[in-house]
Motif scaffolding. Structure first.
Motif, short mmCIF file in Angstrom:
data_model
loop_
_atom_site.label_atom_id
_atom_site.label_comp_id
_atom_site.label_asym_id
_atom_site.label_seq_id
_atom_site.Cartn_x
_atom_site.Cartn_y
_atom_site.Cartn_z
N ARG A 40 33.80 29.77 39.07
CA ARG A 40 34.71 29.19 38.33
C ARG A 40 35.62 30.22 37.53
O ARG A 40 36.66 30.18 37.40
N LEU A 41 34.96 31.50 37.33
CA LEU A 41 35.38 32.54 36.60
C LEU A 41 36.19 33.93 37.55
O LEU A 41 36.62 34.56 36.88
N GLY A 80 38.80 35.53 39.45
CA GLY A 80 40.19 35.48 39.64
C GLY A 80 40.95 35.33 40.92
O GLY A 80 40.04 35.54 42.11
N CYS A 81 42.10 34.99 41.01
CA CYS A 81 42.89 35.02 42.24
C CYS A 81 42.84 36.02 43.21
O CYS A 81 43.02 36.10 44.24
N ASP A 82 42.80 37.28 42.47
CA ASP A 82 42.72 38.66 43.16
C ASP A 82 41.42 38.91 43.56
O ASP A 82 41.17 39.95 44.40
N GLY A 83 40.25 38.03 43.34
CA GLY A 83 38.84 38.23 43.92
C GLY A 83 38.17 39.00 42.80
O GLY A 83 36.76 38.99 43.01
N GLY A 84 38.66 39.61 41.73
CA GLY A 84 38.03 40.20 40.56
C GLY A 84 37.60 39.17 39.57
O GLY A 84 37.89 38.10 39.48
N TRP A 85 36.68 39.60 38.65
CA TRP A 85 36.49 38.91 37.42
C TRP A 85 36.99 39.58 36.18
O TRP A 85 36.55 40.89 35.99
N ASP A 86 37.86 39.01 35.75
CA ASP A 86 38.27 39.57 34.29
C ASP A 86 38.91 40.72 34.60
O ASP A 86 39.25 41.77 33.99
N ASN A 87 39.47 41.00 35.90
CA ASN A 87 40.22 42.22 36.33
C ASN A 87 39.38 43.46 35.86
O ASN A 87 40.02 44.55 35.79
N ALA A 117 29.01 40.67 39.21
CA ALA A 117 29.20 39.24 39.80
C ALA A 117 28.84 39.19 41.12
O ALA A 117 28.20 38.12 41.44
N ILE A 118 29.20 40.09 41.96
CA ILE A 118 28.89 40.11 43.31
C ILE A 118 27.43 40.07 43.45
O ILE A 118 26.67 39.59 44.32
#
Length: 520
Positions: free
Chosen positions: A431-432, A434-441, A449-450
């Protein structure tokens, strides 16, 4: 050479460097400079010499790191920004009071900008939502010390902060500070005005520090009646040999050799990154000799205050390096086990989830963990209970069928709790993203996360393997695209080698654990 191979090569170079440090017989650590601790060193003067600052290079470092808005960096939370700015402003005001070394008009302008920045930070701060350890003592003490220097900072939640401070002090009798060392010794500056610093010198560590904390050691030197030459020598050692390399900045803890070695070794080997025989021998000898000398328990550096996290991680590292850490299990259990969990420190007030996860992970590594089923069940039950209270999102692993039957007979709820917890972690991580594939940039958060998803994809009940693998691939694409930002962040992070030890595993190819339902 692909990204994973490149990171593996760099990681093996790091292992060689760590092995070299172990062979040097010198203290080491690579935590990045801390504005807060550096500011505290910049305020030191030797008794009887009010015109002489002990570490003028520290004050220069503080001045050159001021931000355009007048404050100092907030590393992970607004409280970090408040404490960094408050400590820096306190140092400036003390230098203004002495009136030498820097142009007064310049310092007044710097001070004015810092005051405005600190007022804004305090205005934005939600005291009630803060859970950072010791914030109520540290922030309140800095505001009181600033007031004594002519800087009065009032804000809407000041009374609430003071009430929290008073409640904390009411639970903190002097005997708890003087009678034995505790985690309070890492932040003694928060107790200025509340304790007698002459009564705590007996708990100074052999290297001259107060729990390897430059700021705490500086506060001790300022407020003890007699000057402690060994404590001064420790601070000079930190300034000269830590990551600041004599440039004026000091880290928030030094040395951190046990912590860095154990976490790097365990993460690398779990990532499939091999450690050369020579390096494994040197690092293993360093860790085991420290563990043996300290009777089976260690802290984040040799002879520092022991804790369950570093003890468990060190034992895990020794296991991976081909040593036999079983000898030290009794010390781990006898020192840190309580009725329903494993405590981090002997004088711990609030139970730690990470400590129980690390103890659990170590015990599950053993070739035969069955003698420790009660302790494993205890740690696992504690972790699961905290997850259901919404306090953690972590993974849990288990061994062979016979072992699991024994474990579940002691803690039957684990059978239902573990799948629920892992699915909760999975849904939250997906859920967290991002659209760019990252988490919180953020590169570091994305790497972790990975790692989480790569572990969850191995579990038979997660099911959505295709969706998981797509999320992992998307995350790796983000890391590759932001590679230069990651390396710059490494220079500024609180632990410079953090990217090096978590990126290799996040780039590692994902393999699935396929289970058969035959005979079910």
């Amino acid at each position: 050479m692909d990204a994973y191979e490149s990171e593996v090569d760099a990681s093996q170079a790091l292992i060689k460097w760590l092995a070299l440090q172990c062979s040097s017989n010198s203290s080491f650590g690579s935590m990045s400079p801390s504005i807060y601790d550096t500011a505290w060193l910049s305020m030191l003067q030797k008794p009887g010499d009010p015109k002489h600052w002990l570490f003028p290079e520290c004050f220069d470092y503080v001045l050159k790191t001021q931000l355009p808005d007048g404050g100092w960096p907030a590393y992970a939370s607004i409280v970090d920004g408040i404490l960094n700015t408050a400590a820096a402003l306190l140092a400036i005001r003390k230098h203004l009071a002495v009136g030498h070394g820097h142009k007064t008009s310049d310092l007044k302008e710097i001070s004015s900008r810092a005051e405005d920045a600190l007022r804004e930070l305090l205005r934005r701060w939600d005291v009630s939502s803060c859970d950072q350890v010791g914030f109520e003592l540290l922030v309140a003490t800095h505001l009181r010390l600033l007031s004594s220097e002519g800087v009065v900072l009032d804000f809407s939640q000041l009374a609430q902060l003071q009430a929290l401070r008073d409640a904390k002090l009411a639970k903190l009798p002097a005997s708890s500070v003087y009678g034995e060392p505790s985690t309070l010794y890492h932040s003694l500056e928060g107790l200025i005005g509340h304790i007698d610093f002459d009564q705590i010198g007996q708990w100074r560590e052999p290297n001259g520090s107060m729990m390897a904390s430059p700021s705490s050691t500086a506060a001790y030197l300022m407020h003890a009646s007699n000057w402690d030459a060994l404590a001064e020598a420790y601070l000079r050692d930190v300034l000269r040999n830590s990551s600041g390399q004599g440039g004026g900045g000091v880290p928030c803890a030094w040395p951190t050799s046990i912590f860095e070695l154990s976490w790097v070794v365990t993460t690398f080997i779990e990532s499939g990154i091999s450690i050369g025989e020579a390096e494994a021998s040197v690092i293993g000898t360093f860790l085991e000799s420290t563990l043996r000398a300290q009777k089976g328990v260690v802290g984040f550096a040799p002879w520092s205050f022991p804790d369950a996290d570093d003890t468990a991680k060190t034992a895990m590292a020794l296991f991976y390096l081909g040593r036999r850490p079983e000898t030290y299990i009794p010390a781990l259990i006898n020192t840190f086990e309580t009725t329903d969990h494993f405590r981090t420190y002997l004088a711990e007030r609030n139970p730690s989830i990470s400590a129980n996860i690390n103890v659990l992970s170590f015990l599950l590594l053993l070739d035969d963990p069955t003698p420790y089923v009660p302790q494993i069940a205890k740690a696992a039950s504690f972790v699961c209970g905290r997850v259901f209270l919404g306090e953690v999102k972590e993974k849990w692993t288990q061994k062979n069928k016979k072992f699991c039957e024994q474990l579940l007979s002691i803690a039957p709820k684990l059978k239902e709790q573990i799948p629920l917890i892992s699915l909760q972690m999975l849904m939250t991580a997906l859920r967290l993203q991002g659209c760019d594939g990252g988490w919180d940039n953020e590169c570091e958060l994305t790497a972790y996360a990975i790692l989480t998803l790569s572990s969850l994809v191995q579990l038979p009940w997660t099911g959505t393997h295709e969706r998981l693998i797509d999320a992992i691939k998307h995350g790796k694409t983000f890391l590759t695209a932001h590679r230069s930002e990651w390396k710059e962040a490494a220079r500024l992070s609180s632990l410079k080698l953090s990217p090096r030890y978590c990126v290799p595993q996040s780039y590692k190819p994902v393999t699935l654990c396929v289970t058969s339902n035959a005979g079910a």
